[in-house]
Enzyme design. Structure first.
Site, PDB file in Angstrom:
ATOM      1  N   CYS A   2     105.224  80.057  26.100  1.00  0.00           N
ATOM      2  CA  CYS A   2     104.935  78.679  26.701  1.00  0.00           C
ATOM      3  C   CYS A   2     105.927  78.696  27.915  1.00  0.00           C
ATOM      4  CB  CYS A   2     105.291  77.746  25.434  1.00  0.00           C
ATOM      5  SG  CYS A   2     104.145  77.636  24.220  1.00  0.00           S
ATOM      6  N   ARG A  27     104.240  83.148  30.733  1.00  0.00           N
ATOM      7  CA  ARG A  27     104.740  83.012  29.545  1.00  0.00           C
ATOM      8  C   ARG A  27     103.654  82.622  28.413  1.00  0.00           C
ATOM      9  NH1 ARG A  27     110.291  82.068  29.950  1.00  0.00           N
ATOM     10  NH2 ARG A  27     110.347  80.796  28.087  1.00  0.00           N
ATOM     11  N   TRP A  74     101.031  79.220  24.710  1.00  0.00           N
ATOM     12  CA  TRP A  74     100.941  80.528  24.195  1.00  0.00           C
ATOM     13  C   TRP A  74     100.918  79.973  22.696  1.00  0.00           C
ATOM     14  CZ3 TRP A  74     103.110  83.437  20.221  1.00  0.00           C
ATOM     15  CH2 TRP A  74     102.510  84.827  20.072  1.00  0.00           C
ATOM     16  N   ASN A 100     108.657  74.095  24.304  1.00  0.00           N
ATOM     17  CA  ASN A 100     108.512  75.482  24.199  1.00  0.00           C
ATOM     18  C   ASN A 100     109.427  75.684  22.915  1.00  0.00           C
ATOM     19  OD1 ASN A 100     108.456  78.220  24.306  1.00  0.00           O
ATOM     20  ND2 ASN A 100     110.294  78.202  25.707  1.00  0.00           N
ATOM     21  N   GLY A 101     108.706  76.492  21.761  1.00  0.00           N
ATOM     22  CA  GLY A 101     109.446  76.935  20.562  1.00  0.00           C
ATOM     23  C   GLY A 101     108.688  76.623  19.498  1.00  0.00           C
ATOM     24  N   GLU A 477     107.066 104.597  26.018  1.00  0.00           N
ATOM     25  CA  GLU A 477     106.683 103.852  27.002  1.00  0.00           C
ATOM     26  C   GLU A 477     105.426 103.812  27.498  1.00  0.00           C
ATOM     27  OE1 GLU A 477     107.759 100.856  27.647  1.00  0.00           O
ATOM     28  OE2 GLU A 477     107.682 100.410  29.730  1.00  0.00           O
ATOM     29  N   LYS A 481     102.406 100.935  27.615  1.00  0.00           N
ATOM     30  CA  LYS A 481     101.885 100.403  28.836  1.00  0.00           C
ATOM     31  C   LYS A 481     100.376 100.423  28.600  1.00  0.00           C
ATOM     32  CE  LYS A 481     104.483  98.572  30.459  1.00  0.00           C
ATOM     33  NZ  LYS A 481     105.676  98.565  29.776  1.00  0.00           N
ATOM     34  N   GLU A 484      98.898  97.914  26.194  1.00  0.00           N
ATOM     35  CA  GLU A 484      99.159  96.388  26.387  1.00  0.00           C
ATOM     36  C   GLU A 484      98.081  96.090  27.700  1.00  0.00           C
ATOM     37  OE1 GLU A 484     102.779  94.950  27.346  1.00  0.00           O
ATOM     38  OE2 GLU A 484     103.526  96.645  28.307  1.00  0.00           O
ATOM     39  N   HIS A 500     101.847 118.314  11.946  1.00  0.00           N
ATOM     40  CA  HIS A 500     102.217 118.014  10.638  1.00  0.00           C
ATOM     41  C   HIS A 500     101.174 117.075  10.196  1.00  0.00           C
ATOM     42  CE1 HIS A 500     105.596 120.795  10.185  1.00  0.00           C
ATOM     43  NE2 HIS A 500     105.981 120.317  11.699  1.00  0.00           N
ATOM     44  N   LYS A 597     105.270  86.984  28.332  1.00  0.00           N
ATOM     45  CA  LYS A 597     105.950  87.967  28.879  1.00  0.00           C
ATOM     46  C   LYS A 597     107.474  87.708  27.921  1.00  0.00           C
ATOM     47  CE  LYS A 597     108.128  90.017  32.581  1.00  0.00           C
ATOM     48  NZ  LYS A 597     107.822  91.564  32.514  1.00  0.00           N
TER      49      LYS A 597
HETATM   50  O1  M6R Z   1     112.485  90.238  28.072  1.00  0.00           O
HETATM   51  P1  M6R Z   1     112.620  91.474  26.980  1.00  0.00           P
HETATM   52  O2  M6R Z   1     113.102  92.749  27.771  1.00  0.00           O
HETATM   53  O3  M6R Z   1     113.667  91.214  25.956  1.00  0.00           O
HETATM   54  O4  M6R Z   1     111.263  91.798  26.414  1.00  0.00           O
HETATM   55  C1  M6R Z   1     111.158  92.698  25.370  1.00  0.00           C
HETATM   56  C2  M6R Z   1     109.620  93.042  25.178  1.00  0.00           C
HETATM   57  O5  M6R Z   1     109.078  91.948  24.727  1.00  0.00           O
HETATM   58  C3  M6R Z   1     108.880  93.463  26.589  1.00  0.00           C
HETATM   59  O6  M6R Z   1     109.360  94.712  26.947  1.00  0.00           O
HETATM   60  C4  M6R Z   1     107.545  93.893  26.180  1.00  0.00           C
HETATM   61  O7  M6R Z   1     107.216  94.704  25.196  1.00  0.00           O
HETATM   62  C5  M6R Z   1     106.634  94.192  27.398  1.00  0.00           C
HETATM   63  N1  M6R Z   1     105.555  93.453  27.446  1.00  0.00           N
HETATM   64  C6  M6R Z   1     106.482  95.543  27.554  1.00  0.00           C
HETATM   65  O8  M6R Z   1     105.630  95.735  28.829  1.00  0.00           O
END
Ligand code: M6R
Length: 602
Positions: A2, A27, A74, A100-101, A477, A481, A484, A500, A597
């Site tokens: 949010c 957000r 969100w 937000n929260g 990573e 990527k 997501e 294994h 995000k």
């Molecule tokens: O803001 P932060 O780095 O603490 O966020 C951590 C994760 O939420 C963030 O890296 C998330 O996994 C991304 N969507 C990855 O692309």
């Protein structure tokens, strides 16, 4: 999770809030809404869906005013629909709130108010804030807000307007971010800096349970005892260009392309005199017998690469824990533990929780953070900043790359302090680090082949990322990527571990992305590649070594690079591969489904 924004000034609040919401849309994007004060009433428009839907509705709504609040959602409590969108109003429509929260005790509060006959209009937890404020309002909004804040449990960043006090915009926060921006043309509240960057770079970061009262030409801060707090504004160095697409089709591609510059800036800021170097130099590393790296998502995967580099250079054991696990596992940390916390936003609820838990147990905390002034940056014992600038795409790219180089430099400096490497070795390693921006540029100059390969991979059902040592670490990573933004199932696997069990999943046409940047392990990973090819897989081989291609194996050759720092180059290939798969599938790359995000709830 949010985004909220509020404005009070002489201009029309509507376009300012809509523009701000667009910059906060990363957000959350389930629904959006806006409320403005005008002539004794609130004009409110709320719509399910993206900001574009809200904007379209606003064209016919004819609302305007010089005081307003907006929200992009969100969803947590209540499905994404118009009624559950913010702003929420009290039943007499005298108070409007964006939140937000999560209000953890909302059911009790709602039940209590309903017993008094209050009618609710939504299924959200947030509506109780507006209803409760209205219930307690007795001619003084700040006193009502203090009463409400004393009742609320959970986390909140709130923007509040009251019909009876139309000259003020009120804000309060607990465990969720909120900034106050000040300018000659009015004052702002926002969840994050990009929302207000077009108007000001002067901001105050609210602390928990601090109240901000904004008028069109002033801002005052109070504590919960109604006492005035004196605060100095900070000046943000982020620029508008950093928060705009600059001709690229997506923020993600722009941010991938920015990596050589971001890496270079982060190296410079960390090696030269300044806050980062001071933070590193101030740590007496010999005091610690254990290092823990804790973070979430990509930041945690940067930590896994960091673990390999630290252990190799410093000969000290490093544990990496997801922050969401660390805080609830009765972690074994004490005053001899260094806990490194990594976060782009500096506001991730799990990471903040883990850091606080570590501090409670006596550990020293060292934060690697991108967002200046964020909660983690402020609360950690030591903070070093990555120089990624605003990262808007939900999928992290440039912030991740900046985290990697900062971790490398930290490891080199610690190894030097511990006497594990001499000055000559240190200088050699620093030279390797300094060469990374140019090498990253070289990788980015040859994207055609990756683009073509990605176009041929869009129908993959499952993709395996394999490697050994740091190549395994960076596989996590690569896999995240792809998941997501392209919604293709993928897994990261240690090359030697496939046999294994997981190799049972390899069959005709499965794609395996194999990373091989550790020369001494080339033969080992190549055996794994042969094992999967002989079972029908096709392989994208990302390597620093020349390797013969055939109809099953395609090579992406990387420039020569020190193996410990090679993830900084291989990850660029993995980011581009995911980006082009998603682009070819026509997906919403910058705002993938179900994600936000900055994950400020647990
Ligand atoms: O803001 P932060 O780095 O603490 O966020 C951590 C994760 O939420 C963030 O890296 C998330 O996994 C991304 N969507 C990855 O692309």
């Amino acid at each position: 999770m949010c985004g909220i924004i509020g404005y009070i000034g002489e201009a029309d609040a509507v376009p300012i809030i809509v523009e701000g919401l667009k910059r906060l849309e990363y957000r959350g994007y389930d629904s959006a809404g806006i409320a403005v004060y005008n002539s004794g009433a609130f004009g409110v428009v709320k719509r399910k869906g993206r900001i574009a839907e809200l904007e379209a509705s606003l064209e016919n709504a004819n609302i305007f005013g010089k005081l307003g609040i907006g929200h992009t959602r969100w969803a947590t409590h209540g499905e994404p629909n118009d009624a559950n969108s913010h702003p929420h109003l009290g039943e007499k429509s005298r108070i409007a709130v964006v939140h937000n929260g999560i209000i953890e005790n909302y059911k009790e509060i709602k039940g209590w108010l309903q017993e008094k006959g209050v009618k609710f209009a939504s299924q959200t937890d947030s509506e109780v804030v507006a209803q409760l404020c209205e219930h307690h309002y007795d001619g003084d909004l700040m006193q009502a807000v203090i009463k409400v804040a004393n009742i609320l449990e959970g986390s909140y960043a709130l923007g509040i307007m009251c019909l009876d006090e139309p000259d003020i915009l009120m804000a309060i926060k607990k465990d969720n971010p909120l900034i106050v921006g000040i300018s000659d043309d009015g004052n702002f509240i926002a969840s994050d800096v990009p929302a207000i960057l077009p108007h000001t770079t002067k901001v105050h970061y609210l602390n928990d349970k601090e109240i901000a009262i904004l008028t069109k030409d002033d801002v005052k801060f109070y504590n919960m005892d109604s006492e005035t707090i004196h605060r100095e504004a900070e000046t943000i160095t982020w620029t508008m260009e950093g928060a705009e697409k600059g001709g690229y089709p997506h923020f993600m591609l722009k941010e991938i392309m920015e990596q050589p510059r971001v890496i270079k800036e982060t190296i410079k800021n960390t090696l030269m005199d300044g806050a980062n170097k001071n933070a590193i130099d101030s740590l007496d590393i010999s005091h610690f017998n254990k290092v823990v790296i804790t973070a979430c998502g990509s930041a945690c995967y940067a930590g896994i690469v960091g673990k390999y580099v630290f252990e190799r250079l410093c000969r000290i054991s490093v544990e990496v824990e997801f922050a969401s696990e660390f805080r609830y596992k009765d972690p074994i940390v004490d005053d001899k533990t260094l806990v490194i916390v990594v976060s782009q936003s500096g506001e991730t609820a799990d990471t903040i929780g883990a850091m606080r838990e570590a501090k409670k147990r006596g550990a020293t905390t060292f934060a690697i953070v991108n967002a200046v002034g964020s909660t983690i940056a402020r609360e950690a014992d030591f903070t070093a900043y990555t120089a990624a600038g605003p990262e808007i795409a939900v999928a992290s790219t440039k912030a991740f790359s900046a985290q990697l180089v900062l971790l490398y430099i930290l490891a080199i400096r610690f190894a030097q302090k511990l006497g594990k490497i001499d000055d000559i070795k240190t200088a050699e390693l620093i030279d390797e680090i300094n060469a990374l921006p140019e090498k990253a540029t070289q990788v980015l100059e040859h994207t055609d082949y990756i683009q073509k390969y990605a176009a041929g991979s869009i129908n993959s059902k499952s993709v395996f990322f394999i490697g050994r040592n740091v190549d395994y670490a960076i596989s996590f990573e690569g896999s995240l990527k792809l998941k997501e933004i392209s919604y293709i199932h993928s897994e990261a696997y240690a090359g030697g571990e496939l046999k294994h069990g997981t190799i049972a999943l390899i069959e005709e046409g499965v794609l395996v992305v194999a990373i091989s940047c550790c020369p001494s392990l080339y033969g080992k990973i190549f055996s794994n590649v042969e094992q999967v090819i002989s079972r029908g897989a096709r392989v994208l081989f990302v390597s620093t070594e020349d390797t013969k291609e055939d109809d099953k194996l395609s090579l992406i050759k990387l420039p020569p690079v020190h193996e410990l720092f090679s993830p900084s180059l291989s990850v660029i290939v993995l980011q581009l591969f995911s980006y082009y798969v998603a682009a070819n599938k026509g997906l919403d790359i910058d705002k993938p489904r179900n994600l936000a995000k900055s994950v400020t709830v647990e």
